[in-house]
Design an enzyme around this catalytic site. Structure first.
Site, PDB file in Angstrom:
ATOM      1  N   LYS A 144       4.164  12.392  -2.698  1.00  0.00           N
ATOM      2  CA  LYS A 144       5.031  11.308  -2.213  1.00  0.00           C
ATOM      3  C   LYS A 144       5.942  11.866  -1.128  1.00  0.00           C
ATOM      4  CE  LYS A 144       8.119   7.611  -3.701  1.00  0.00           C
ATOM      5  NZ  LYS A 144       8.621   6.866  -4.856  1.00  0.00           N
TER       6      LYS A 144
ATOM      7  N   GLY B 203       2.589   3.727   1.506  1.00  0.00           N
ATOM      8  CA  GLY B 203       3.104   3.951   2.853  1.00  0.00           C
ATOM      9  C   GLY B 203       3.572   5.375   3.089  1.00  0.00           C
ATOM     10  N   ARG B 204       3.712   6.126   2.009  1.00  0.00           N
ATOM     11  CA  ARG B 204       4.130   7.525   2.161  1.00  0.00           C
ATOM     12  C   ARG B 204       3.577   8.405   1.040  1.00  0.00           C
ATOM     13  NH1 ARG B 204      10.461   7.375   0.337  1.00  0.00           N
ATOM     14  NH2 ARG B 204      10.311   5.582  -1.054  1.00  0.00           N
TER      15      ARG B 204
ATOM     16  N   ASP C 239       4.210  -4.519  -7.283  1.00  0.00           N
ATOM     17  CA  ASP C 239       3.616  -3.263  -6.798  1.00  0.00           C
ATOM     18  C   ASP C 239       4.192  -2.056  -7.536  1.00  0.00           C
ATOM     19  OD1 ASP C 239       5.896  -4.240  -5.137  1.00  0.00           O
ATOM     20  OD2 ASP C 239       5.827  -2.206  -4.357  1.00  0.00           O
TER      21      ASP C 239
ATOM     22  N   ASP D 135       7.205   4.381  -9.884  1.00  0.00           N
ATOM     23  CA  ASP D 135       7.948   4.217  -8.632  1.00  0.00           C
ATOM     24  C   ASP D 135       9.450   4.115  -8.872  1.00  0.00           C
ATOM     25  OD1 ASP D 135       5.719   4.429  -7.153  1.00  0.00           O
ATOM     26  OD2 ASP D 135       5.852   2.485  -6.185  1.00  0.00           O
TER      27      ASP D 135
ATOM     28  N   GLY E  21       7.176   7.130   6.509  1.00  0.00           N
ATOM     29  CA  GLY E  21       6.250   7.943   5.712  1.00  0.00           C
ATOM     30  C   GLY E  21       6.907   9.117   5.008  1.00  0.00           C
TER      31      GLY E  21
ATOM     32  N   ARG F 282       3.189  14.096  -7.696  1.00  0.00           N
ATOM     33  CA  ARG F 282       3.214  13.344  -8.940  1.00  0.00           C
ATOM     34  C   ARG F 282       1.785  13.119  -9.415  1.00  0.00           C
ATOM     35  NH1 ARG F 282       5.676   7.444  -7.147  1.00  0.00           N
ATOM     36  NH2 ARG F 282       3.856   6.875  -5.915  1.00  0.00           N
TER      37      ARG F 282
ATOM     38  N   GLY G 118       0.832  -1.226   0.000  1.00  0.00           N
ATOM     39  CA  GLY G 118       0.000   0.000   0.000  1.00  0.00           C
ATOM     40  C   GLY G 118       0.848   1.250   0.000  1.00  0.00           C
TER      41      GLY G 118
HETATM   42  P1  AMP Z   1       8.856   1.035  -3.186  1.00  0.00           P
HETATM   43  O1  AMP Z   1      10.147   0.357  -2.967  1.00  0.00           O
HETATM   44  O2  AMP Z   1       8.953   2.522  -3.288  1.00  0.00           O
HETATM   45  O3  AMP Z   1       8.080   0.462  -4.295  1.00  0.00           O
HETATM   46  O4  AMP Z   1       8.012   0.785  -1.848  1.00  0.00           O
HETATM   47  C1  AMP Z   1       7.586  -0.464  -1.415  1.00  0.00           C
HETATM   48  C2  AMP Z   1       6.622  -0.287  -0.286  1.00  0.00           C
HETATM   49  O5  AMP Z   1       7.253   0.328   0.833  1.00  0.00           O
HETATM   50  C3  AMP Z   1       5.415   0.574  -0.591  1.00  0.00           C
HETATM   51  O6  AMP Z   1       4.345   0.070   0.144  1.00  0.00           O
HETATM   52  C4  AMP Z   1       5.848   1.924  -0.090  1.00  0.00           C
HETATM   53  O7  AMP Z   1       4.766   2.763   0.196  1.00  0.00           O
HETATM   54  C5  AMP Z   1       6.582   1.533   1.168  1.00  0.00           C
HETATM   55  N1  AMP Z   1       7.575   2.522   1.590  1.00  0.00           N
HETATM   56  C6  AMP Z   1       8.779   2.785   1.011  1.00  0.00           C
HETATM   57  N2  AMP Z   1       9.430   3.737   1.702  1.00  0.00           N
HETATM   58  C7  AMP Z   1       8.622   4.111   2.721  1.00  0.00           C
HETATM   59  C8  AMP Z   1       8.727   5.058   3.787  1.00  0.00           C
HETATM   60  N3  AMP Z   1       9.814   5.811   3.949  1.00  0.00           N
HETATM   61  N4  AMP Z   1       7.690   5.150   4.640  1.00  0.00           N
HETATM   62  C9  AMP Z   1       6.602   4.392   4.499  1.00  0.00           C
HETATM   63  N5  AMP Z   1       6.447   3.474   3.544  1.00  0.00           N
HETATM   64  C10 AMP Z   1       7.440   3.330   2.650  1.00  0.00           C
HETATM   65 MG    MG Z   2       6.369   0.976  -4.962  1.00  0.00          MG
END
Ligand code: AMP
Ligand code: MG
Length: 642
Positions: A191, A169-170, A342, A352, A204, A255, A167
């Site tokens: 973001k 997360g940030r 994802d 992403d 976040g 974004r 989901g």
């Molecule tokens: P990503 O590697 O950007 O595709 O992120 C994978 C997952 O980790 C997704 O659910 C993101 O929302 C979550 N995520 C990545 N970095 C953070 C962060 N600093 N705080 C909260 N969630 C994160």
């Molecule tokens: Mg992602």
């Protein structure tokens, strides 16, 4: 009810993957497979004319169709309930597509940059960034009362393993806006705007370093015509810090995309046997993302299993779009670095951006991701991995498309799947995925072939080009360690008259080496050996140039070299935001407090095919940024930490 996972007990999960020829990995040698041709529906670029008036932020038509049509997190069923509670802790969210959540307010902010091209796409009047309301919106300090913000719920396979619920997360979505002159609707998303129920163990936040990278590359890919999510603005939060390898300043990228739905959006309800949500999401995607079933084209003439239902059409559209996008990545040497499900878009958008990279010296095994030890997300694996992700999507949608017309029957809608339906459904679904694999392959090949032909200056592509020119050029680049993108631009720069005769071609070959040839031809000896080897290499390049010259002369209507060079420059960028450029940019913005360099790199990214961008006094600096990768920075990798 029959749990959907069991459908695939009878299906070899990766049959289609294994059936792909090994060479799909290398994106070469496809000539024998180039049979099917598709209507090449390029994504509309969504732009009004550059600089066209646009409307004010207040006038921009806004909506929130996503939250209107899809189910919210039952823990906070309304915006009011979200408002009345403290910020939710991370946890599982079931039967829901999103959670109502507000960005964290951060009164101190500095708007570092906006993308004028993004303003045009959205239909927003340039100059609106000077309004206080804009700054507040993109820094997470304002939401519109009538459009409460939300975070999406999804899951995903990370590095090939099921990771469960992920989901946003940030990332927090603010609203959708529709460009009044193009009618294109985009979902705005911040973001780095604070924690959500999907933050798991993380904070976040997004740091300035990775935000600069995402801001620039989104707009660079768009300018290269590569389907991608976009970036409107970059905002520094000077007082907000995050712990990564060191303590770093935070930022927010605003974004936007026509949809932020991912393969992982479907993975999650499928993993939970949540058929209701899977179907709702699929119907939403058909109606609201693709604008109705009539926009989903079925290019096959014969349908062995009868008329495809809307879910099959949807699946195949997603597959073709992703095939096209990955063909663009391969043709331009772009690597996402983390192609988990994802991070794979339902619209085939590049999505992403973490440890992404544009290829420096051509090395098909290169992975930009420092943590990717198995090279899963290396350049050569991207087409296979995206197909692997498409098979996961096929599993999630298999029941819906495997049922054919029965998917809308009253029996199925009231009593669900009957045991007697399972075997035929499974067979049909498997056949659909198999054939989608063929569509994937041929769409990939057709797009790749078209792009590579254009990059090499061929007006009318021939099947034999794949073997005679693409493969041979890639082999040369790999063997001699030549810079992938410079190779094409340098070809565009070379006048054909400078290649008449063997000696002239050997001279011209020098042009393809980096000025500091120490980074070329890895493994070469020193001294005399080295000089001899280089002479040999130049002869090999000269031989290729000779064939290329003949091929150009054979084009319909003969060769108009001025035209050829003009056309080649339109598709072969002089500038790309390579990792070394981004690294320098980050240092200068972060450590030295520079700002102009950000606008300069953004401008170059938005107009990558130009020869020059600023006044003549800036050309030397521009040429440095477009030029050879400094030897110590070739093949720079990044970590996932962002
Ligand atoms: P990503 O590697 O950007 O595709 O992120 C994978 C997952 O980790 C997704 O659910 C993101 O929302 C979550 N995520 C990545 N970095 C953070 C962060 N600093 N705080 C909260 N969630 C994160
Ligand atoms: Mg992602």
């Amino acid at each position: 009810m029959f749990p959907p996972q069991q459908i695939f007990q009878q299906v070899q999960r990766d049959t289609v993957l294994r059936a792909l020829p090994r060479l799909l990995l290398l994106s070469r040698n496809f000539s024998s497979l180039m049979s099917t041709s598709y209507r090449h529906t390029m994504d509309d670029n969504g732009s009004t004319r550059p600089g066209s008036a646009g409307v004010t932020l207040a006038e921009l038509p806004k909506s929130h169709v996503f939250t209107e049509k899809l189910p919210p997190d039952p823990n906070t069923p309304t915006p009011q309930s979200a408002d009345s509670k403290p910020r939710p802790k991370p946890g599982l969210v079931k039967n829901a597509a999103f959670t109502w959540i507000k960005p964290e307010e951060t009164p101190d902010y500095e708007l570092l940059a906006v993308s004028p091209a993004a303003f045009d796409s959205i239909g927003l009047k340039r100059g609106q960034e000077k309004e206080e309301e804009f700054g507040k919106l993109v820094s997470g300090n304002k939401i519109y009362e009538e459009h409460y913000s939300w975070a999406q719920c999804y899951g995903g396979y990370q590095f090939g393993h099921w990771a469960g619920q992920l989901g946003d997360g940030r990332a927090i979505s603010l609203f959708e806006s529709t460009n009044p002159s193009t009618g294109v609707r985009y979902e705005w998303q911040l973001k780095g705007a604070g924690t959500t129920p999907y933050s798991r163990f993380a904070d976040g936040k997004a740091v300035l370093r990775s935000s600069i990278r995402e801001f620039i590359v989104s707009e660079a890919l768009h300018a290269l015509n590569i389907p991608t999510t976009r970036a409107l603005s970059l905002t520094l939060l000077p007082r907000k810090k995050a712990q990564r390898e060191t303590i770093e300043s935070c930022a927010i990228v605003t974004r936007f995309a026509q949809s932020w739905l991912r393969v992982g959006t479907f993975d999650l309800p499928y993993s939970r046997n949540d058929r209701v949500l899977t179907r709702k999401l699929a119907d939403y995607t058909i109606e609201e993302v693709y604008g109705g079933v009539e926009n989903l084209v079925a290019p096959r003439e014969e349908e062995p299993d009868g008329e495809p239902n809307r879910y099959e059409l949807l699946y195949r559209e997603v597959v073709r779009r992703n095939a096209r996008t990955v063909a663009y990545w391969q043709a331009y040497g772009f690597m996402n670095g983390v192609l988990n499900t994802d991070n794979t878009s339902i619209l085939g958008l590049s999505l992403d951006f973490g440890p992404f990279s544009f290829m420096d010296n051509f090395d098909p095994s290169f992975t930009p991701n420092h943590d990717d030890e198995s090279l899963r997300y290396s350049y050569r694996n991207q087409p296979t991995i995206i197909w692997w992700n498409m098979v996961r999507l096929g599993e999630s949608l298999a029941e819906l498309f495997g049922l054919g017309t029965a998917v809308d029957s009253p029996e199925y809608l009231t009593s669900g799947l009957q045991p007697s339906q399972v075997t035929p459904l499974t067979k049909r679904a498997e056949a659909i995925i198999d054939r989608a694999g063929l569509e994937y392959k041929s769409t990939f090949i057709t797009t790749y072939q078209t792009l590579m032909s254009r990059r090499l200056g061929f007006q009318s592509p021939l099947e034999s080009d794949m073997e005679n020119f693409f493969t041979t050029a890639l082999d040369l680049m790999e063997k001699l360690g030549l810079d992938f993108n410079h190779f094409f631009r340098r070809l565009a720069d070379l006048p054909i008259k400078d290649m008449e005769g063997e000696d002239a071609r050997v001279m011209a070959a020098e042009h393809f080496f980096n000025a500091n040839s120490a980074v070329n031809m890895p493994g070469l000896g020193t001294g005399r050996d080295r000089i001899e080897e280089k002479e040999k290499a130049k002869k090999e390049i000269a031989e290729w140039l000779g064939k290329w010259r003949e091929r150009l002369a054979d084009e319909d209507g003969g060769l108009d070299d001025e035209r050829r060079r003009r056309e080649m420059k339109k598709v072969n960028p002089k500038f790309l935001p390579k990792n070394w450029v981004l690294d320098e940019l980050i240092n200068r913005v972060q450590r030295n407090g520079e700002r102009d360099i950000l606008h300069k790199i953004l401008d170059m990214s938005l107009r990558p095919f130009e020869d020059h961008w600023g006044p003549e006094s800036e050309w030397n600096e521009e040429d440095r940024l477009c030029g050879d990768v400094p030897p110590q920075d070739v093949g720079m990798q990044c970590s996932c930490s962002s």
